[in-house]
Design a protein around this motif. Structure first.
Motif, PDB file in Angstrom:
ATOM      1  N   ASN A   1      10.883  -8.658  -3.307  1.00  0.00           N
ATOM      2  CA  ASN A   1       9.625  -8.150  -2.765  1.00  0.00           C
ATOM      3  C   ASN A   1       9.412  -6.694  -3.171  1.00  0.00           C
ATOM      4  OD1 ASN A   1       7.249  -8.499  -1.208  1.00  0.00           O
ATOM      5  ND2 ASN A   1       8.197  -7.371   0.476  1.00  0.00           N
ATOM      6  N   SER A   2      10.527  -5.958  -3.297  1.00  0.00           N
ATOM      7  CA  SER A   2      10.402  -4.561  -3.701  1.00  0.00           C
ATOM      8  C   SER A   2       9.859  -4.463  -5.126  1.00  0.00           C
ATOM      9  CB  SER A   2      11.751  -3.845  -3.586  1.00  0.00           C
ATOM     10  OG  SER A   2      12.606  -4.221  -4.634  1.00  0.00           O
ATOM     11  N   LYS A   3      10.161  -5.472  -5.957  1.00  0.00           N
ATOM     12  CA  LYS A   3       9.637  -5.466  -7.339  1.00  0.00           C
ATOM     13  C   LYS A   3       8.124  -5.691  -7.312  1.00  0.00           C
ATOM     14  CE  LYS A   3      13.918  -5.334  -8.544  1.00  0.00           C
ATOM     15  NZ  LYS A   3      14.513  -4.016  -8.628  1.00  0.00           N
TER      16      LYS A   3
ATOM     17  N   SER B   1       6.216  -5.022  -4.782  1.00  0.00           N
ATOM     18  CA  SER B   1       5.662  -3.843  -4.139  1.00  0.00           C
ATOM     19  C   SER B   1       5.537  -2.666  -5.109  1.00  0.00           C
ATOM     20  CB  SER B   1       6.567  -3.494  -2.952  1.00  0.00           C
ATOM     21  OG  SER B   1       6.288  -2.236  -2.474  1.00  0.00           O
ATOM     22  N   SER B   2       6.575  -2.404  -5.915  1.00  0.00           N
ATOM     23  CA  SER B   2       6.497  -1.239  -6.794  1.00  0.00           C
ATOM     24  C   SER B   2       5.512  -1.460  -7.935  1.00  0.00           C
ATOM     25  CB  SER B   2       7.876  -0.841  -7.319  1.00  0.00           C
ATOM     26  OG  SER B   2       8.520  -1.939  -7.881  1.00  0.00           O
ATOM     27  N   ASN B   3       5.405  -2.724  -8.388  1.00  0.00           N
ATOM     28  CA  ASN B   3       4.430  -2.998  -9.450  1.00  0.00           C
ATOM     29  C   ASN B   3       2.998  -2.868  -8.946  1.00  0.00           C
ATOM     30  OD1 ASN B   3       5.506  -3.947 -12.202  1.00  0.00           O
ATOM     31  ND2 ASN B   3       6.935  -4.805 -10.728  1.00  0.00           N
TER      32      ASN B   3
ATOM     33  N   ASP C   1       2.068  -1.085  -6.420  1.00  0.00           N
ATOM     34  CA  ASP C   1       1.873   0.353  -6.166  1.00  0.00           C
ATOM     35  C   ASP C   1       1.355   1.047  -7.421  1.00  0.00           C
ATOM     36  OD1 ASP C   1       2.500   0.717  -3.568  1.00  0.00           O
ATOM     37  OD2 ASP C   1       4.413   1.725  -3.886  1.00  0.00           O
ATOM     38  N   LEU C   2       1.960   0.645  -8.540  1.00  0.00           N
ATOM     39  CA  LEU C   2       1.604   1.244  -9.822  1.00  0.00           C
ATOM     40  C   LEU C   2       0.170   0.863 -10.210  1.00  0.00           C
ATOM     41  CD1 LEU C   2       3.364   2.959 -11.733  1.00  0.00           C
ATOM     42  CD2 LEU C   2       3.793   0.904 -13.046  1.00  0.00           C
TER      43      LEU C   2
ATOM     44  N   ASN D   1      -2.290   2.570  -8.142  1.00  0.00           N
ATOM     45  CA  ASN D   1      -2.273   3.967  -8.569  1.00  0.00           C
ATOM     46  C   ASN D   1      -2.576   4.953  -7.434  1.00  0.00           C
ATOM     47  OD1 ASN D   1      -1.874   5.975 -10.401  1.00  0.00           O
ATOM     48  ND2 ASN D   1      -3.982   5.957 -11.168  1.00  0.00           N
TER      49      ASN D   1
ATOM     50  N   TYR E   1      -0.918  -6.731  -2.681  1.00  0.00           N
ATOM     51  CA  TYR E   1      -0.367  -5.634  -1.872  1.00  0.00           C
ATOM     52  C   TYR E   1      -0.151  -6.105  -0.431  1.00  0.00           C
ATOM     53  CZ  TYR E   1      -0.081  -1.297   0.750  1.00  0.00           C
ATOM     54  OH  TYR E   1       0.332  -0.307   1.615  1.00  0.00           O
TER      55      TYR E   1
ATOM     56  N   ARG F   1       3.331  -6.509   1.706  1.00  0.00           N
ATOM     57  CA  ARG F   1       3.576  -5.755   2.965  1.00  0.00           C
ATOM     58  C   ARG F   1       3.857  -6.704   4.131  1.00  0.00           C
ATOM     59  NH1 ARG F   1       5.940  -1.668   2.140  1.00  0.00           N
ATOM     60  NH2 ARG F   1       6.342  -2.865   0.297  1.00  0.00           N
TER      61      ARG F   1
ATOM     62  N   LYS G   1       7.373  -7.932   3.868  1.00  0.00           N
ATOM     63  CA  LYS G   1       8.288  -6.876   4.331  1.00  0.00           C
ATOM     64  C   LYS G   1       8.330  -6.854   5.870  1.00  0.00           C
ATOM     65  CE  LYS G   1       9.178  -1.908   4.134  1.00  0.00           C
ATOM     66  NZ  LYS G   1       9.371  -1.720   5.568  1.00  0.00           N
TER      67      LYS G   1
ATOM     68  N   LYS H   1      -4.244   2.388   7.490  1.00  0.00           N
ATOM     69  CA  LYS H   1      -3.589   1.539   6.497  1.00  0.00           C
ATOM     70  C   LYS H   1      -3.261   0.160   7.088  1.00  0.00           C
ATOM     71  CE  LYS H   1       0.767   1.803   4.133  1.00  0.00           C
ATOM     72  NZ  LYS H   1       1.807   2.739   3.740  1.00  0.00           N
TER      73      LYS H   1
END
Lengths: 354, 222
Positions: A135-137, A139-141, A143-144, A147, A169, A173, A176, A209
């Motif tokens: 999930n972190s992968k 999430s970080s993608n 996020d990118l 932007n 997104y 979340r 998570k 948020k």
């Protein structure tokens, strides 16, 4: 493997008789001279590929019960009768059990051993870790792609993003959030949380948020959760932990709203005498007066909800405990007393603001 | 001549923590290492923003790694450190690094709470924890917290205090050493001269010498 009761297992070419955690193996099984007889008996029994449950009396006059190569021995079932058996009853009164009870226990143990009903906890925890990592992968993608480079830009960046990006997104979340909730079952997890008080955050931004996350969830019938009020006040601590509380309370509000589509939950924030008040309200069944004091207790479920909506009674309890780390508290109120239906308000009071 | 004047003025200033404003500039000078066998997208974004962060998939030569004098190290738990720490993986690396260089701020980068429970004695050595599934901004904010710790003279003094206490029995002497470090610390020679008036114990001198080197290497960044 170990068992509560005496048991036997194949060890090499031999049958090994072992003590249980509650009862030791009767000494008859350790006697030299009787070995060949009893070894043959149990070898024959265990080597049969039997899926169903089989029980009987062995040459020593004790009951055995076997299922899937798992074999309790040295027990005495109430009601069985042979002369040796009766002698044993006098000698081993602690070993007498109700047959149904033992059958139930063996079946349970067999199901656990064979994974018929339960997944071992180690597999669950290990896989939760893997899920969190994957999930972190996501999430970080995402996020990118969204932007968002500054906390102040979160709202505008999120709003101008494409719908499918928002969905990914939100999905990430919410995953998570589910995984975080599982962690809270670890004993003392919330009490032992180490909060970094050198960090601080604007509470209103967190509220905004989380409201956006739930407004963009995957329900066909959307709930247009409102957010009223404005505040620039900050509190110290880890923002992402505080946001779990807001998620718990909004999820709770959505779950217990009578109709979250036509009367959506409301979120409001205001400052009062240097105290920050956040209220999350839902329109639904009012919590009866006598239950109000138990509302934040572990596992408590109100009688007005427990038959209609599934739940664990952990959400409000966890929110209550997490808030202690932020020198804050949550309380319940309703505008209309002695009514069955109305607005249920959960108010968070943050006193250490700046 | 201005540089000399600046140097003299700077040397006479007492040691202070970085202000929020100064920190926002100086944080980009922190030497950061992330050790994870999987790709972590946040690293590229942090590099783009100006953070000096190096991405490792594992540490093959731990002594060479230590020589690089990172201020902050972010350590994964699983899939790294097997050569050095065997099955304790990242936890074993944490122990090795903290034993060798206690002043290095180490963040454990994990979502494996079961592992934290299993290795709780080793976990106590970590300075911070970052969940694997934190959003970029939260990750960055946690990293800033770690840099703030690494750049805090107080943090380093508190660590060295344990060594000093082994050699000083008098609480007053310790307090005096602390005052000297904060008052004259920017001028290492002067500070050591003042400390020698309180204790001539070689271990005390060595310990304060190390501490002053660490603190000055940080303060020189601003």
């Amino acid at each position: 493997m170990s068992s509560d009761f005496p048991y036997c297992k194949i060890s090499g070419k031999q049958i090994e008789f072992l003590n249980g955690k509650l009862l030791e193996i009767p000494k008859e099984y350790r006697k030299r001279g009787d070995e060949v007889n009893i070894q043959c008996f149990y070898k024959n029994l265990i080597s049969k590929d039997v899926n169903s449950l089989v029980y009987g009396i062995d040459p020593f006059g004790f009951n055995y019960i076997i299922a899937n190569n798992f074999c309790y021995v040295g027990l005495l079932f109430e009601g069985d009768n042979t002369s040796v058996f009766n002698n044993n009853r006098k000698k081993y009164s602690n070993y007498i059990f109700d047959k149904k009870l033992i059958i139930g226990l063996v079946e349970k143990e067999r199901n656990l051993e064979s994974f018929y009903e339960y997944v071992p906890i180690e597999i669950v925890t290990q896989n939760i870790h893997e899920l969190r990592n994957l999930n972190s992968k996501i999430s970080s993608n995402i996020d990118l792609l969204l932007n968002i480079s500054e906390e102040d830009d979160w709202g505008t960046s999120f709003e101008r993003s494409e719908e499918n990006l928002k969905k990914i997104y939100v999905g990430s979340r919410l995953i998570k959030f589910i995984l975080d909730n599982i962690k809270f079952y670890i004993p003392n997890y919330i009490e032992d949380l180490k909060i970094d008080y050198s960090r601080s955050f604007v509470v209103h931004k967190s509220l905004y948020k989380i409201v956006q996350i739930f407004k963009n969830d995957f329900k066909k019938k959307k709930s247009d959760i409102s957010l009223d009020g404005k505040s620039f006040k900050k509190i110290s601590g880890d923002k992402e932990v505080f946001e779990i509380v807001i998620m718990l309370l909004i999820e709770n509000a959505l779950k217990y709203s009578n109709d979250p589509t036509s009367i959506p939950p409301k979120v409001a924030i205001k400052e009062e005498n240097n105290i920050l008040l956040i209220t999350i309200s839902s329109f639904g069944n009012i919590i009866p007066e006598h239950e109000k004091s138990k509302l934040f207790s572990r596992g408590f479920r109100s009688t007005v909800h427990n038959s209609k909506v599934d739940g664990t009674g952990m959400g409000l309890h966890n929110a209550y405990k997490i808030l202690k780390h932020f020198h804050s508290e949550v309380s319940y109120s309703t505008q209309i007393e002695n009514s069955l239906i109305g607005w249920n308000n959960f108010t968070i009071k943050c006193s250490k603001i700046f | 001549m201005n540089w000399l004047k600046n140097l003299i003025t700077k040397e006479s200033e007492p040691i202070k923590e970085f202000t929020t404003e100064d920190f926002e500039t100086v944080k980009f000078k922190a030497r950061i290492a992330l050790v994870d066998d999987e790709e972590i997208l946040h690293v590229k974004r942090l590099q783009k923003e100006g953070y000096s962060i190096v991405d490792y998939s594992d540490i093959d030569n731990v002594d060479e790694f230590i020589r690089k004098k990172y201020n902050v190290v972010i350590l994964d738990i699983q899939g790294i450190g097997r050569k050095i720490a065997g099955s304790s993986e990242g936890w074993g690396l944490l122990k090795y690094l903290k034993d060798e260089c206690p002043h290095m701020v180490i963040i454990m980068f994990t979502g494996a709470d079961w592992s934290i429970t299993k290795y709780q004695d080793l976990a106590k050595q970590a300075d911070l924890f970052i969940g694997k599934d934190l959003e970029y901004l939260d990750f960055k904010s946690k990293l800033d917290s770690a840099i703030r710790i690494a750049f805090s003279p107080k943090f380093h003094f508190e660590l060295e205090k344990k060594n000093l206490l082994k050699n000083i029995s008098n609480a007053d002497s310790l307090r005096q050493i602390e005052e000297i470090i904060y008052k004259y610390g920017r001028d290492k020679k002067r500070a050591l001269k003042e400390i020698r008036k309180i204790s001539t114990n070689p271990s005390v001198i060595q310990s304060t010498d190390n501490l002053l080197s660490i603190i000055n290497s940080i303060l020189d960044l601003s």
